[in-house]
Design an enzyme around this catalytic site. Sequence first.
Site, short mmCIF file in Angstrom:
data_model
loop_
_atom_site.label_atom_id
_atom_site.label_comp_id
_atom_site.label_asym_id
_atom_site.label_seq_id
_atom_site.Cartn_x
_atom_site.Cartn_y
_atom_site.Cartn_z
N GLU A 140 6.53 -2.40 -4.34
CA GLU A 140 6.48 -3.56 -3.46
C GLU A 140 5.45 -4.57 -3.94
O GLU A 140 4.50 -4.25 -4.64
CB GLU A 140 6.16 -3.12 -2.03
CG GLU A 140 7.29 -2.30 -1.44
CD GLU A 140 7.12 -1.99 0.04
OE1 GLU A 140 8.12 -2.08 0.78
OE2 GLU A 140 6.00 -1.66 0.47
N CYS B 109 -0.14 -10.21 -3.89
CA CYS B 109 -0.69 -8.85 -3.99
C CYS B 109 0.26 -8.05 -4.89
O CYS B 109 1.42 -7.82 -4.53
CB CYS B 109 -0.78 -8.25 -2.59
SG CYS B 109 -1.42 -6.57 -2.59
N CYS C 176 1.01 6.55 -6.44
CA CYS C 176 -0.40 6.62 -6.81
C CYS C 176 -0.78 8.09 -6.97
O CYS C 176 -0.30 8.93 -6.22
CB CYS C 176 -1.25 5.98 -5.71
SG CYS C 176 -2.97 5.77 -6.17
N CYS D 273 -5.84 8.71 -0.98
CA CYS D 273 -6.76 8.24 0.05
C CYS D 273 -6.10 8.48 1.40
O CYS D 273 -4.91 8.17 1.58
CB CYS D 273 -7.09 6.77 -0.16
SG CYS D 273 -7.82 6.50 -1.80
N CYS E 64 -4.14 5.74 3.43
CA CYS E 64 -3.25 4.83 2.69
C CYS E 64 -1.84 5.39 2.59
O CYS E 64 -1.65 6.53 2.16
CB CYS E 64 -3.82 4.61 1.29
SG CYS E 64 -2.77 3.63 0.24
N CYS F 179 -2.48 -4.31 4.00
CA CYS F 179 -3.19 -3.39 3.08
C CYS F 179 -2.86 -1.95 3.41
O CYS F 179 -3.00 -1.53 4.56
CB CYS F 179 -4.70 -3.51 3.22
SG CYS F 179 -5.35 -5.11 2.88
#
Length: 423
Positions: free
Chosen positions: A116, A129, A136, A140, A143, A393
Amino acid sequence: MQIPGLIDPVPVPRAVTARADGRTAIVGLTRPELIAALVVAGIPDKAAKMRAAQVWHWVYNRGVVNFDLMANIAKDTRAVLAEHFVVGRPEIAQAQVSTDGTRKWLLRFDDGNEAECVFIPDADRGTLCVSAQVGCTLNCRFCFTGTMKLVRNLTPGEIVGQVMLARDALGEWPAVGAKPGVVAARDDDDDDEDDAPRGNYSVEGRMLTNIVMMGMGEPLYNFESVKAALGIVMDATGLGLSKRRITLSTSGVVPMMARAGEEIGVNLAVSLHAVTKEVRDEIVPINKRYGIDELLGACAAYPAANNARRITFEYVMLKDKNDSDDDARELVRLIRKYRLPAKVNLIPFNPWPGSDYLCSDPERIARFSEIVFRGGISAPVRRPRGRDIMAACGQLKSASEKVSRAELDRRSAEKEAGWVDAA
Ligand code: SAH
Ligand code: SF4
């Protein structure tokens, strides 16, 4: 034993996928690579540098994807180019617009993988962004991307492609055939007609003015591709974005930070999020490998930071986890201890399906911000953007992916240890 959530990065960026038609994608090639590729395609050595400059201009300055429109290149040379090369864009699998004007694109790459990319318009700037990876390796806890398995690193072309695609969608290329200084028509209202060309083709007239490497993935675990891509984005004869308008965010990949400063030179943002080992180990697991002191030491040594270009510390506000007065005071102490040219960005936690945390109350966030401000450090609260379309975010994820092995390991370890209550 492998610490759950800490998987070594993919060491070598994956090579550019060979296209089924045998042609080479131009977007993402560095200038020397483009010159070399032109020679391989049969353009005489002597002419290759000049041809590369012409192609570069058409591709990155004018947004042209069709070789036939490259008017200052002879017709037979254009035919050679079309036979060997392609100027592409990632496919848009889905496009969404938030009620606040934020736009999100789900991009599908040649091998079917998806990532995205988000555009955030503001009064004085427009920020894109950009994602660095599909998924990933880091988990975290707050997230959404971190619940995805790392599928692969993005190539330079796929990273630059996000910028090209945003320019397309915003209608920011100068119209072919238009006089210099005129941008392409932008059709951003509700009628069915194209709007008349307006504005100057300059930084001031552009909608896309800033780039943040804050999309999916950890950019410093895809260092070579990110470096090549940002080099292309910053090239003054092409997209021409200044390094001052680009920010790279890292969760704290300490060994790559000095190289990022020296070789890329953009602004640095660091996902700090906690001031004690205990809490940071829990919410940003890379902390188990590179602790807070090591991280702040690397920030102090970051070559591209100074008082005019401060390091941004991102701090997600999690209710009763990292948001106390003591946390705020400790944050000030740490920044002072390392004499960092710093500002703090307080990010209200953006929830996602299944997330374990709550966002701190607005009063708590205001109080935290005030303590840091009183400590002499700017600490604005980031206004959440695009929450209604899951574009804020930490809300990015491509739906096709499943939960990572590391996440499964972590969950089962927690269950065994009785950390997760039955509810
Ligand atoms: N991987 C890089 C960059 C992408 S994340 C990094 O971690 O720095 C961009 C920022 O959003 C990071 O500071 C990240 O910690 C933060 N973030 C992640 N999930 C979030 C959430 N749910 N709410 C608010 N911020 C979040
Ligand atoms: Fe990865 Fe950044 Fe999300 Fe952490 S916050 S899981 S490093 S994308």
